[in-house]
Every structure is written in C-alpha cells, then in structure tokens.
Scaffold this active site. Structure first.
Site, short mmCIF file in Angstrom:
data_model
loop_
_atom_site.label_atom_id
_atom_site.label_comp_id
_atom_site.label_asym_id
_atom_site.label_seq_id
_atom_site.Cartn_x
_atom_site.Cartn_y
_atom_site.Cartn_z
N GLU A 17 62.12 109.49 26.96
CA GLU A 17 63.86 109.59 26.80
C GLU A 17 64.19 110.80 27.66
OE1 GLU A 17 62.88 109.49 22.74
OE2 GLU A 17 62.00 107.52 22.98
N GLY A 31 55.95 107.86 17.22
CA GLY A 31 57.31 108.15 16.84
C GLY A 31 57.65 107.78 15.43
N GLY A 32 58.39 106.38 15.31
CA GLY A 32 58.85 105.85 14.02
C GLY A 32 57.86 105.87 12.89
N GLY A 91 59.11 102.29 20.62
CA GLY A 91 60.21 101.95 19.69
C GLY A 91 60.57 100.26 19.83
N SER A 106 54.64 102.37 19.70
CA SER A 106 54.64 101.50 18.50
C SER A 106 53.20 101.46 18.01
CB SER A 106 55.15 100.17 19.10
OG SER A 106 56.31 100.05 19.44
N GLU A 165 52.52 106.92 27.37
CA GLU A 165 53.45 106.26 26.60
C GLU A 165 53.85 105.11 27.42
OE1 GLU A 165 54.53 108.47 22.95
OE2 GLU A 165 55.90 109.19 24.29
N ASN A 172 56.08 112.56 16.64
CA ASN A 172 57.51 113.15 17.39
C ASN A 172 58.54 112.43 16.42
OD1 ASN A 172 59.59 113.51 19.04
ND2 ASN A 172 58.82 112.09 20.54
N TRP A 173 59.32 113.39 15.75
CA TRP A 173 60.43 112.93 15.06
C TRP A 173 61.83 112.63 15.66
CZ3 TRP A 173 59.71 117.06 10.46
CH2 TRP A 173 58.39 117.03 9.85
N LYS A 174 61.56 112.89 17.01
CA LYS A 174 62.76 112.57 17.89
C LYS A 174 64.10 113.39 17.07
CE LYS A 174 60.18 108.72 20.06
NZ LYS A 174 60.30 107.74 20.52
N HIS A 227 58.63 113.57 28.27
CA HIS A 227 59.01 112.21 27.39
C HIS A 227 59.73 111.30 28.06
CE1 HIS A 227 59.84 109.50 24.40
NE2 HIS A 227 58.70 109.75 23.53
P1 13P Z 1 57.32 104.77 18.76
O1 13P Z 1 56.09 105.12 17.94
O2 13P Z 1 58.54 104.75 17.66
O3 13P Z 1 57.23 103.62 19.40
O4 13P Z 1 57.80 106.13 19.56
C1 13P Z 1 56.75 106.75 20.43
C2 13P Z 1 56.97 107.86 20.96
O5 13P Z 1 57.87 107.85 21.91
C3 13P Z 1 56.36 109.00 20.80
O6 13P Z 1 56.76 110.05 21.67
#
Ligand code: 13P
Length: 253
Positions: free
Chosen positions: A94, A231-232, A170, A210, A164, A9-11, A92
C-alpha cells in the site's frame, strides 16, 4: 532456529479507545514462549500501545529515513527509537502503490531502521498481472535485490521478510499453500545464495494476504512459512487469538 512470528498490521483503522482496548486484549492473550507477537498500530497510537504492552512488541507502519529536518508529516526512525518502538514495516504494497515508494527509497528506510536498532519487517510481493504472466519469482527477487541484498550478513540477520502477494491482500483470496510455499522456498534459496545456508535457515519469512482463522493453520504449517503478517483478521481479538494459537500449535507439532 528461526523466530516464529504472528504480527498484526492494523493499517489506518480503529479509534484511539478501540486501539488501546485491542492492544490490551492482544497483550492478555496466551502467547507461548515459542512465538513472538507484534502489533503495528496507526502512528498516533503507537506510544499508547507501547505503554500498555508488556510482552507484545509494538511497531510502526512506516517511518522516514532522515533523522530530523523539514519533512512535514513524517516521523523518523530515530524518533521511533527514542519512543521505545521496536519494529517498523517497510515496503508494504500500500505504501508502494499509494505513496509511490520505490525500491531505492525502501533501501534507505531499511538502512535507517537498522542504523537505529529498529527491527525492519520488509514486505515484498507481486500484483495480479505479474502472478498471471508467470514472472512473479523474478519480480519479487528484484524487490529484494534492489532494497535488501546490499545489507551485510550481520544486518540482514535482523530483518524479517514478509511475502504479501498484492492480489491476496484484503481480497479474501489467499495464496494456496503451494503458491505460498513455492515463493517462500524461493526467497529462502535467494537468501542462501547471498548469505549462506545458516543465515537462510535462521531467517523468518512471514506470509500475508487474507490470512484468517480458517486458513492460517495450513499456511503456517508450510515448511518455509514462519508465521504471518495479518491485516483484517488482526483487528478482531477473537480472530487474532486464533492466529496466535495456530502459530503456536504449528510450532509445537
Ligand atoms: P489482509 O490480511 O487484510 O489481507 O492484509 C494483509 C496485509 O496487508 C498485512 O500487512
């Protein structure tokens, strides 16, 4: 046998050039047939990535449940389908937190995705205070009951779930393997209650929060963890390729 999946997920990250370059790198990774790899780029780059990808699947991070109409700024599931997009993230944390998406809206999104043949990756997970007060199992179950468990068995079989925990997203503080396995086993037991053992055994439940090259192997080796939503660490090809390799390694061993 359930699918093993590693998804990025590149956000809201990367320039167009960076996104295309990263997509090429992911597409060139050594991906075994035992694993499925998805990327979820920002909406603006989804078609670029789709044009580049040959075996990596491309999804959108969001979409609106209505097909067309006066919904300024939104993109519909129908439009995604028309553009050849295969998957969508729904729920998600967010989106829930910053855009006030509630369980009722997420239910509509899930129905719309399935109506258009787009694979939903439905995210669930609890905030820190719920983890700390000990009601996290009830909290996540309610998310699933209110948005997902109305589906027919046939439709539910097309859904990927992603647990999640918000406190792990994050933050660098991942869930322990015990915490992840406890939740994933509970999710699978609720699926079994609702849809029976066979569907529960065949459902993919990913972990996100994470996840990185240092912890993925232990997390992916948990009995009820079927891969990760990253994510990251999905923004760097070198890290993501380790996660893809860890996923494959775990399946083969
Ligand atoms: P991180 O891997 O950056 O914690 O993010 C996870 C995430 O929100 C994937 O959708």
């Amino acid at each position: 046998m359930r699918s093993k999946i590693v998804a990025g997920n590149w956000k809201m990250n990367l320039s167009q050039q960076e996104a295309k370059a990263l997509c090429k790198e992911v597409n060139n990774m050594n991906i075994g047939s035992e694993i499925e790899v998805y990327i979820f780029p920002p909406m603006l780059y989804v078609s670029d990535c789709k044009a580049i990808s040959t075996h990596v699947k491309v999804g959108a991070q969001n979409a609106y449940p209505k097909d067309t109409g006066a919904f300024t700024g939104e993109v519909s599931m129908w439009q995604l389908k028309e553009a050849g997009i295969e998957a969508v993230l729904i729920g998600h944390s967010e989106r829930r937190e910053y855009f006030n998406e509630d369980n009722a809206l997420l239910k509509q999104k899930l129905d719309a995705a399935l109506a258009h043949g787009i694979k939903p990756f439905f995210c669930c997970g609890e905030p820190l205070e719920i983890r700390q007060n000990g009601t996290f199992l009830e909290y996540v179950k309610k998310q699933l009951v209110e948005s997902v468990f109305h589906l027919s068995a046939e439709d539910f079989s097309k859904v990927v779930l992603a647990y999640e925990p918000i406190w792990a997203i994050g933050t660098g503080q991942t869930a322990s393997t015990e915490q992840a396995e406890e939740m994933h086993a509970a999710i699978r037991s609720w699926i079994e209650e609702q849809y029976g053992k066979e569907i529960a055994e065949n459902s993919s439940v990913l972990y996100g929060g994470s996840c990185n090259p240092g912890n993925a192997q232990a997390l992916f080796a948990c009995e009820n963890v079927d891969g990760g939503l990253i994510g990251g660490a999905s923004l760097k090809a070198a890290d993501f390729s380790v996660l893809v390799a860890e996923g494959t390694w775990t399946i083969l061993n």
